[in-house]
Design a protein around this motif. Sequence first.
Motif, PDB file in Angstrom:
ATOM      1  N   MET A  11     -39.332 -33.935   2.742  1.00 46.60           N
ATOM      2  CA  MET A  11     -38.739 -32.969   1.824  1.00 46.60           C
ATOM      3  C   MET A  11     -37.442 -32.481   2.454  1.00 46.60           C
ATOM      4  O   MET A  11     -37.424 -32.072   3.613  1.00 46.60           O
ATOM      5  CB  MET A  11     -39.684 -31.801   1.545  1.00 46.60           C
ATOM      6  N   VAL A  48     -34.435 -27.476  -1.458  1.00 43.83           N
ATOM      7  CA  VAL A  48     -34.859 -27.008  -2.774  1.00 43.83           C
ATOM      8  C   VAL A  48     -33.691 -26.299  -3.442  1.00 43.83           C
ATOM      9  O   VAL A  48     -32.981 -25.516  -2.815  1.00 43.83           O
ATOM     10  CB  VAL A  48     -36.062 -26.045  -2.673  1.00 43.83           C
ATOM     11  N   ARG A  83     -35.516 -27.524  -8.562  1.00 42.80           N
ATOM     12  CA  ARG A  83     -35.540 -28.960  -8.258  1.00 42.80           C
ATOM     13  C   ARG A  83     -35.752 -29.145  -6.765  1.00 42.80           C
ATOM     14  O   ARG A  83     -35.090 -28.475  -5.958  1.00 42.80           O
ATOM     15  CB  ARG A  83     -34.239 -29.646  -8.675  1.00 42.80           C
ATOM     16  N   ILE A  84     -36.647 -30.044  -6.402  1.00 44.74           N
ATOM     17  CA  ILE A  84     -36.968 -30.297  -5.004  1.00 44.74           C
ATOM     18  C   ILE A  84     -36.493 -31.701  -4.644  1.00 44.74           C
ATOM     19  O   ILE A  84     -36.833 -32.669  -5.332  1.00 44.74           O
ATOM     20  CB  ILE A  84     -38.479 -30.130  -4.756  1.00 44.74           C
ATOM     21  N   ARG A 129     -45.127 -35.460  -5.756  1.00 49.35           N
ATOM     22  CA  ARG A 129     -45.620 -34.478  -6.734  1.00 49.35           C
ATOM     23  C   ARG A 129     -46.526 -33.449  -6.063  1.00 49.35           C
ATOM     24  O   ARG A 129     -46.440 -32.251  -6.336  1.00 49.35           O
ATOM     25  CB  ARG A 129     -46.351 -35.194  -7.873  1.00 49.35           C
ATOM     26  N   ASN A 156     -35.607 -36.919  -6.383  1.00 47.78           N
ATOM     27  CA  ASN A 156     -35.588 -35.521  -6.805  1.00 47.78           C
ATOM     28  C   ASN A 156     -36.624 -35.301  -7.900  1.00 47.78           C
ATOM     29  O   ASN A 156     -36.823 -36.163  -8.767  1.00 47.78           O
ATOM     30  CB  ASN A 156     -34.207 -35.112  -7.324  1.00 47.78           C
ATOM     31  N   ALA A 158     -44.439 -31.079  -3.874  1.00 48.80           N
ATOM     32  CA  ALA A 158     -43.632 -30.185  -4.713  1.00 48.80           C
ATOM     33  C   ALA A 158     -44.489 -29.059  -5.278  1.00 48.80           C
ATOM     34  O   ALA A 158     -44.098 -27.885  -5.269  1.00 48.80           O
ATOM     35  CB  ALA A 158     -42.971 -30.979  -5.838  1.00 48.80           C
ATOM     36  N   THR A 172     -44.999 -31.006 -12.864  1.00 55.76           N
ATOM     37  CA  THR A 172     -43.825 -31.653 -12.275  1.00 55.76           C
ATOM     38  C   THR A 172     -43.154 -32.556 -13.308  1.00 55.76           C
ATOM     39  O   THR A 172     -43.807 -33.082 -14.207  1.00 55.76           O
ATOM     40  CB  THR A 172     -44.207 -32.477 -11.031  1.00 55.76           C
TER      41      THR A 172
END
Length: 416
Positions: free
Chosen positions: A356, A359, A342-343, A325, A249, A328, A261
């Motif tokens: 991924m 989110v 937060r991803i 990173r 995360n 995101a 990030t």
Amino acid sequence: MSQMKNSNGTIMSKKKIAVFFGGRSPEHDVSVITGLQVLQALDGTLYDAFPVYVAPDGAWYIGDILCQRANYLLNEQNLKQVTEVTLDVRATRGGALLPKKIPLFGSAKPITFDIALPAFHGLYGEDGNIQGLFELANIPYAGMRTKASAILMDKVTTKYILKAFDIPTLNFAILKRPAQGYLIPEDQLTELLGSVGFPCILKPAHLGSSIGVAKANNVDEAKALLPAIFEYDDIAIAEPFVENLVEYNISVSKVLGRVLTSAVERPKTSDELLDFKQKYMSGGDDKGGNKLSGNKTFSPASEGMLSLTREINPDMPEGMEDKIRSWAECLFKAIDGTGAPRIDFIGNSKTDEIWMNEVNPCPGSFGYFLWEALKGDPVFFTDLLTSMLVEAVSENAAHALPFDPVPVDARLLRRG
């Protein structure tokens, strides 16, 4: 806006912040905890904050007792100590709450505030609904805007966005709640899940926090599991089960002036999915880095409890951190990101494949610990919230319309 004197005797204006939490969501309780943490962590030299609690039935309340976790959920005695309010949606700059009970003589005095700070999780709070209400009322609000919140709280729409930007995401199937009952006919379900295969993961399309997530090994198990999901969501999503599961995360924000990030966390899991209570209840109450005393330092107790469930800045396969990173930041920019979402990523630890996953527009505790653990230049919870509030005012100004939004050439009705 209130006033105070600084150490030099100069009068300073403090903005009034309404912290909204609770809500008509399965994640109501988590939202209460996040809201109380925010109230503790806000910089008292800059802001006067007060709670606005939205009960599970949708009623809005204000009152000093709402600052204490022990008073939730409100009982009959508690209700005598709070005031039920509603939002004034007239588009004047700033916000106002109107008491619902009007005195016998005179009128109820509105409770004004400068900025709304929504700390909702899940339905009707994190999904663009409350954000749209604040925009209608022209109230500056912190966090993600209406469009981004609505997109990212819908796992199906998020999938399409990820595919459009070539961000890897698992294959998926969409399962809609039947018009009558919760059972999808077996032949139809078999066809829908054909592209995903078994075992698969079933989860609500609009909820977070691991609520309703389950593993199905065959169509019979899927059929048995779906009613529990359909009780809380009208759409379920199915994805292939990932062997050798590892999760990462990361949070992303531009509140510090550029897209940045946070540290990466790896939730500690066994062969089972992360449990909802483990995820939110193991960190204790003081999650603000000892913010109650105003010290912007790490809290050893908080760090220790967090380490039981997650590893911060973990060792990762070569190149994976850069990918996480980059993806995101790409998504954040694509949806005109604000706030500090937060991803979440999931991967196969044996093959080093990574996708991924979802989110969180407003993560639990605002993901403060990911920012405090940022290598080289940590961002403390209090500072993160301050930056989000500054961004709220800036975003409101950037989207402002004239008092009369109808252009002169388009006016068909008489003005005063």
